[in-house]
Design an enzyme around this catalytic site. Structure first.
Site, mmCIF file in Angstrom:
data_model
loop_
_atom_site.group_PDB
_atom_site.id
_atom_site.type_symbol
_atom_site.label_atom_id
_atom_site.label_comp_id
_atom_site.label_asym_id
_atom_site.label_seq_id
_atom_site.Cartn_x
_atom_site.Cartn_y
_atom_site.Cartn_z
ATOM 1 N N GLU A 308 0.838 -1.202 0.000
ATOM 2 C CA GLU A 308 0.000 0.000 0.000
ATOM 3 C C GLU A 308 0.880 1.262 0.000
ATOM 4 O O GLU A 308 0.486 2.305 -0.517
ATOM 5 C CB GLU A 308 -0.926 -0.015 1.228
ATOM 6 C CG GLU A 308 -2.173 0.831 1.049
ATOM 7 C CD GLU A 308 -3.268 0.511 2.062
ATOM 8 O OE1 GLU A 308 -4.064 -0.411 1.798
ATOM 9 O OE2 GLU A 308 -3.338 1.173 3.100
ATOM 10 N N HIS A 337 6.918 -26.898 0.460
ATOM 11 C CA HIS A 337 6.183 -27.988 -0.182
ATOM 12 C C HIS A 337 4.995 -27.460 -0.960
ATOM 13 O O HIS A 337 4.051 -28.197 -1.233
ATOM 14 C CB HIS A 337 5.734 -28.997 0.889
ATOM 15 C CG HIS A 337 6.897 -29.556 1.652
ATOM 16 N ND1 HIS A 337 7.509 -30.744 1.311
ATOM 17 C CD2 HIS A 337 7.599 -29.049 2.699
ATOM 18 C CE1 HIS A 337 8.532 -30.960 2.135
ATOM 19 N NE2 HIS A 337 8.604 -29.936 2.984
ATOM 20 N N LYS A 451 -14.093 2.117 -3.353
ATOM 21 C CA LYS A 451 -14.993 2.507 -2.251
ATOM 22 C C LYS A 451 -16.176 3.286 -2.795
ATOM 23 O O LYS A 451 -17.312 3.102 -2.372
ATOM 24 C CB LYS A 451 -14.250 3.400 -1.246
ATOM 25 C CG LYS A 451 -13.289 2.692 -0.341
ATOM 26 C CD LYS A 451 -12.796 3.671 0.705
ATOM 27 C CE LYS A 451 -11.538 3.181 1.376
ATOM 28 N NZ LYS A 451 -10.888 4.207 2.183
HETATM 29 O O1 PA5 Z 1 -2.957 1.964 6.107
HETATM 30 C C1 PA5 Z 1 -4.020 2.540 5.936
HETATM 31 O O2 PA5 Z 1 -4.118 3.780 5.987
HETATM 32 C C2 PA5 Z 1 -5.292 1.762 5.661
HETATM 33 O O3 PA5 Z 1 -5.044 0.412 5.528
HETATM 34 C C3 PA5 Z 1 -6.276 1.956 6.817
HETATM 35 O O4 PA5 Z 1 -5.686 1.543 8.010
HETATM 36 C C4 PA5 Z 1 -7.578 1.202 6.578
HETATM 37 O O5 PA5 Z 1 -8.121 1.574 5.356
HETATM 38 C C5 PA5 Z 1 -8.562 1.489 7.701
HETATM 39 O O6 PA5 Z 1 -8.781 2.860 7.814
HETATM 40 P P1 PA5 Z 1 -9.448 3.477 9.097
HETATM 41 O O7 PA5 Z 1 -8.528 3.287 10.246
HETATM 42 O O8 PA5 Z 1 -9.642 4.914 8.765
HETATM 43 O O9 PA5 Z 1 -10.750 2.764 9.315
#
Ligand code: PA5
Length: 482
Positions: A308, A337, A451
């Site tokens: 990410e 394996h 989203k």
């Molecule tokens: O690393 C990130 O920013 C995302 O993975 C968030 O943690 C995830 O989308 C959850 O977001 P939030 O904490 O706002 O619910």
């Protein structure tokens, strides 16, 4: 007998030596050949690149843009979480985290690493701490199973969302809120909910203020995947009996060691070596392969952190790009394996990163039997941990002989401090990688469009156009076989 209170144990020493070793011999041309490995000239250029990236990091940190690096020394939050845990262990049998992505993966990884693997199925008295469940998906069957397993009157639900806008977490929150209200009454909600969110903004913070709910803040500027050492991870982990003082001390040591010059700096090197393998040696994938069940979920956590943060479509100057190195999770020896055949003989597109433990916290000896059977006698009298470690070393060597590069992160023994050190090193390396690739590692614009379609399909106001766009494509879809 209840397990010893680890939560209140203060770290015994502030400086712990040798919490992590980075071995990159198998990335060099000597080990895997000039086509596949790095050479002296690469290391010379790396030194310059890393010096610049470290300067960039330090400038940003001075400007307050990288507050995740200061979390390990935040004693105020650590103290609040230890207090919460000391009170909570008497009140609750279960803690359920409602969160996803960065609000869940780090907690799940550390819990699995630092509590006994059978924590949740141990007898209450023996365990001495609440069970911990991390509900990081909305599959109704998975969530129903957690709700069925946890008696509401003995459970603390820790709702964790920085934005307060995440559909998955908010839907879980609404379900739990209503169940608590109906079963235990409106007042009881306050005893069974802990909200961890932005200190000022979002619907969760509004509800905290309006209803007087218990809450903890996520420091501004700390993004989800860099937040495990904030209240996000510390509160549920302390409640489950994790020694958060030592965890933080190890992470603080990693920040301290980050001052070292490039070629003896583990975080800088991890970033730089993988950057060179991706950009110069055409290895766009990084397999993260711990040889330890306890560390299995660290590979999950790392996958989110790396993918990410570094998977980006735009450089810092705004120009279009397609950047990143795909982290893939694997587990040794199990995946020897399952996946290893591909790593050994398939496309030459991977670097393998082993994570190893020199010593395991428990030993199981193979009995000294069948001495007269050649296929079994070499095992007799040896330890399972010893076998697992030789499998790791043997696999690395076999990969190298086949021109397949690897590196290894090895910790002497799995401790709270050692794990804190490892995680913090990988977070530092991720931000450094952002500099090397010239991208922003702290945002995630690519997840927004999906989203918006979901909002449209769920009928959210002002997202009607997204539903229309989706339905138009669906109406024309002709390549479907039923
Ligand atoms: O690393 C990130 O920013 C995302 O993975 C968030 O943690 C995830 O989308 C959850 O977001 P939030 O904490 O706002 O619910």
């Amino acid at each position: 007998m209840a397990q010893k209170s680890e939560v209140n144990a203060k770290s015994k020493s502030s400086k712990v030596e040798n919490l992590l070793t980075l071995d990159y011999n198998n990335l060099t041309s000597e080990a895997v050949g000039p086509e596949n490995g790095l050479e002296a000239a690469d290391f010379t250029s790396l030194k310059g690149l890393l010096t610049t990236a470290a300067k960039d990091f330090n400038n940003k940190r001075k400007k307050g843009l990288l507050p995740f690096a200061d979390l390990p020394t935040d004693q105020v939050m650590a103290k609040a979480c230890r207090k919460l845990a000391d009170e909570g262990r008497k009140k609750y049998e279960n803690v359920v985290v409602l969160g996803i992505g960065g609000s869940a993966l780090g907690t799940a990884a550390i819990f699995k690493a630092l509590r006994p693997l059978n924590h949740n199925i141990q007898d209450n008295k023996k365990r001495g701490w609440p069970r911990l469940f991390v509900a990081d998906n909305i599959d109704p069957e998975g969530f129903a199973a957690i709700l069925e397993e946890t008696d509401l009157s003995k459970t603390l639900f820790n709702v964790i969302s920085k934005s307060g806008a995440t559909a998955e977490t908010m839907s879980q929150f609404m379900i739990v809120y209503e169940r608590l209200r109906k079963s235990l009454g409106a007042e009881a909600i306050k005893e069974h909910l802990l909200i961890t969110t932005d200190p000022e903004n979002g619907v969760l913070r509004r509800l905290v203020k309006a209803q007087g709910l218990k809450s903890l803040p996520i420091p501004p500027g700390v993004g989800g995947r860099f937040s495990v050492l904030s209240a996000v991870g510390l509160a549920p982990l302390a409640l489950a009996g994790v020694n958060i003082a030592d965890l933080l001390a190890g992470a603080a040591q990693a920040v301290e060691d980050f001052k070292a010059p490039p070629m003896s700096n583990k975080a800088l090197l991890f970033a730089g070596l993988n950057y060179l393998m991706t950009t110069k040696k055409n290895r766009p994938s990084l397999v993260m392969m711990p040889y330890s069940d306890s560390l299995a979920r660290v590979a999950d956590w790392f996958g989110q952190l790396w993918n990410e943060s570094l998977g980006k479509g735009q450089l810092l100057d705004g120009s279009k790009a397609a950047i990143g190195q795909t982290a893939i999770k694997a587990l040794g020896a199990t995946d020897q394996h399952s996946q290893l055949q591909l790593y050994m003989e398939g496309p030459r597109d991977k670097t393998i990163c082993f994570i190893g433990l020199e010593e395991f916290r428990c030993q199981i000896k193979i009995p000294t039997i069948f001495k007269d059977q050649d296929e079994l006698s070499y095992l007799s009298g040896r330890g399972l941990g010893e076998l697992l470690n030789y499998e790791r070393l043997g696999t690395a060597k076999a990969l190298a002989e086949n021109g397949r590069p690897s590196l290894a992160l090895v910790t002497p023994k799995l401790t709270s401090a050692g794990l804190g050190y490892l995680l913090q090193t990988l977070m530092l390396a991720t931000v450094i990688s952002g500099s090397l690739y010239n991208i922003n590692p702290l945002d995630q614009p690519g997840v927004e469009l999906g989203k918006k379609f979901t909002y449209g399909l769920m009928g959210r106001r002002n997202f009607e156009d997204m539903a229309e766009r989706y339905n138009k494509i669906k109406a024309n879809a002709k390549y479907i076989v039923s």
